[in-house]
Design a protein around this motif. Structure first.
Motif, mmCIF file in Angstrom:
data_model
loop_
_atom_site.group_PDB
_atom_site.id
_atom_site.type_symbol
_atom_site.label_atom_id
_atom_site.label_comp_id
_atom_site.label_asym_id
_atom_site.label_seq_id
_atom_site.Cartn_x
_atom_site.Cartn_y
_atom_site.Cartn_z
ATOM 1 N N CYS A 57 -20.219 -9.863 15.532
ATOM 2 C CA CYS A 57 -20.903 -9.027 16.524
ATOM 3 C C CYS A 57 -21.578 -7.856 15.830
ATOM 4 O O CYS A 57 -20.916 -7.093 15.138
ATOM 5 C CB CYS A 57 -19.895 -8.446 17.507
ATOM 6 S SG CYS A 57 -19.272 -9.609 18.699
ATOM 7 N N HIS A 59 -22.370 -4.917 16.687
ATOM 8 C CA HIS A 59 -22.326 -3.735 17.554
ATOM 9 C C HIS A 59 -22.802 -2.469 16.846
ATOM 10 O O HIS A 59 -23.433 -1.623 17.443
ATOM 11 C CB HIS A 59 -20.895 -3.499 18.059
ATOM 12 C CG HIS A 59 -20.378 -4.615 18.892
ATOM 13 N ND1 HIS A 59 -20.888 -4.908 20.127
ATOM 14 C CD2 HIS A 59 -19.396 -5.510 18.664
ATOM 15 C CE1 HIS A 59 -20.228 -5.950 20.625
ATOM 16 N NE2 HIS A 59 -19.326 -6.338 19.761
ATOM 17 N N HIS A 135 -20.088 -10.404 25.432
ATOM 18 C CA HIS A 135 -19.703 -11.602 24.674
ATOM 19 C C HIS A 135 -19.756 -12.871 25.518
ATOM 20 O O HIS A 135 -18.794 -13.661 25.537
ATOM 21 C CB HIS A 135 -18.308 -11.427 24.082
ATOM 22 C CG HIS A 135 -18.137 -10.155 23.308
ATOM 23 N ND1 HIS A 135 -17.595 -9.024 23.853
ATOM 24 C CD2 HIS A 135 -18.478 -9.847 22.035
ATOM 25 C CE1 HIS A 135 -17.581 -8.053 22.943
ATOM 26 N NE2 HIS A 135 -18.110 -8.529 21.830
ATOM 27 N N HIS A 201 -9.804 -7.382 20.863
ATOM 28 C CA HIS A 201 -11.221 -7.005 20.932
ATOM 29 C C HIS A 201 -11.779 -7.671 22.184
ATOM 30 O O HIS A 201 -11.333 -8.750 22.559
ATOM 31 C CB HIS A 201 -11.837 -7.533 19.631
ATOM 32 C CG HIS A 201 -13.327 -7.573 19.570
ATOM 33 N ND1 HIS A 201 -13.988 -8.477 18.803
ATOM 34 C CD2 HIS A 201 -14.274 -6.827 20.161
ATOM 35 C CE1 HIS A 201 -15.287 -8.267 18.908
ATOM 36 N NE2 HIS A 201 -15.477 -7.278 19.735
ATOM 37 N N HIS A 222 -14.279 -2.841 19.814
ATOM 38 C CA HIS A 222 -15.013 -3.691 18.877
ATOM 39 C C HIS A 222 -14.271 -3.802 17.561
ATOM 40 O O HIS A 222 -13.397 -2.998 17.271
ATOM 41 C CB HIS A 222 -16.402 -3.115 18.614
ATOM 42 C CG HIS A 222 -17.221 -3.040 19.836
ATOM 43 N ND1 HIS A 222 -17.464 -4.134 20.619
ATOM 44 C CD2 HIS A 222 -17.806 -1.996 20.449
ATOM 45 C CE1 HIS A 222 -18.184 -3.768 21.654
ATOM 46 N NE2 HIS A 222 -18.400 -2.485 21.578
HETATM 47 ZN ZN LIG Z 1 -18.050 -7.873 19.921
#
Ligand SMILES: [Zn+2]
Length: 303
Positions: A57, A59, A135, A201, A222
């Motif tokens: 991810c 982020h 997600h 997460h 995260h």
């Molecule tokens: Zn994530």
């Protein structure tokens, strides 16, 4: 004769230019897998991925000059959406305003909200916030929605191949929905006490929802940063208070901390994969990740 040749040559080069036209840039691995499935067998479509798969991810990602070049060369850009790609805010309009932006979360049903303290509070105040969980790719039913959303938007951009995109999407989404039904079948067998879980997460929220599980607690919003010692202590205390049945943790993430938490709280930890390990771009491999996670969950709840 010369004129005919020239015309033919011009025609050919025009055809070639048209043919080489669809350069689709996807931000993350799930976007690349889904777009690959949707464009399968469609001529003259080139799908590439912007970020290294190992990033997971993005982020807290920051763009590199190389990313900027990739963005400038694409004519379609597929993003996860729902705030996953904050690093792209305002960038595409500057670097490549002609590119068609496909937000894969557009129109997808079943978007979950993540409650609680969050790293990325858009209103600038700390405390309780509601954010859309980005997600979608990590749950089978929402992933099916994402696939169909990509196909619908690609079909609008490239009507000549619309039926192909839609047929590919339907085939892949049907497989994902069949998997979602298998998760629902497992969910029906889990007693209420077993449904109370915690996650490392927010990435597992959709998988938990598919399994009928209730996420009571998050170790982290995260995976970008390590949790602090006070965060870990608070998490352990809450796990005991909440009588959590299970902690879901992400594979490919250091499990030193989750193991410690499991030991201290007495709550078992189950480690699941999010991404395929080998042949990562193969859409079937992504289905297998869901199937293997289902097997692991079934084995856990059989005990
Ligand atoms: Zn994530």
């Amino acid at each position: 004769m010369k004129k005919i040749l020239l015309t033919a040559l011009l025609l050919l080069s025009a055809l070639f230019l048209f043919a080489a036209e669809m350069r689709i840039l996807c931000t993350t691995l799930p976007m690349t897998i889904f777009t690959g499935a949707v464009t399968r067998g469609v001529p003259n479509v080139q799908v590439s991925q912007m970020l290294a798969s190992a990033i997971g991810c993005p982020h807290d990602y920051a763009l590199t000059p190389q990313d900027m070049r990739k963005l400038a060369q694409a004519n379609v850009i597929v993003v996860n959406g729902l705030g996953m790609e904050r690093f792209l805010d305002g960038v595409i309009a500057r670097v490549n305003p002609k590119a068609v932006l496909i937000d894969s979360s557009r129109g997808v049903k079943g978007v979950l909200e993540t409650c609680g303290e969050h790293d990325h509070d858009p209103h600038g105040h700390a405390g309780h916030v509601h954010l859309k969980n980005e997600h979608l790719f990590a749950g089978p039913a929402t992933a099916a929605g994402v696939v169909e959303s990509i196909a619908g938007q690609l079909a609008a951009k490239d009507p000549a191949n619309a039926s192909r995109y839609r047929a590919n999407a339907r085939e892949y989404a049907d497989k994902l929905r069949a998997i979602a039904r298998d998760y629902a079948a497992l969910a029906a067998t889990i007693p209420p006490s077993g449904r109370r879980i915690a996650v490392q997460h927010g990435i597992f929220d959709y998988l938990a929802a598919a399994t009928g599980l209730q996420v009571l607690n998050y170790l982290q919003a995260h995976t970008g940063t390590e949790p602090s010692a006070p965060q870990i202590r608070k998490f352990i205390r809450e796990l005991k208070e909440q009588k959590a049945a299970l902690i879901l943790a992400e594979k490919n993430y250091p499990d030193r901390i989750t193991r410690l938490i499991s030991k201290e709280s007495g709550v078992p930890v189950l480690t699941l994969a999010v991404y395929p390990e080998n042949d990562a771009l193969n859409p079937e491999g992504y289905l297998n990740v869901f199937k293997n996670n289902l097997k692991a969950l079934k084995a856990f709840y059989k005990k």
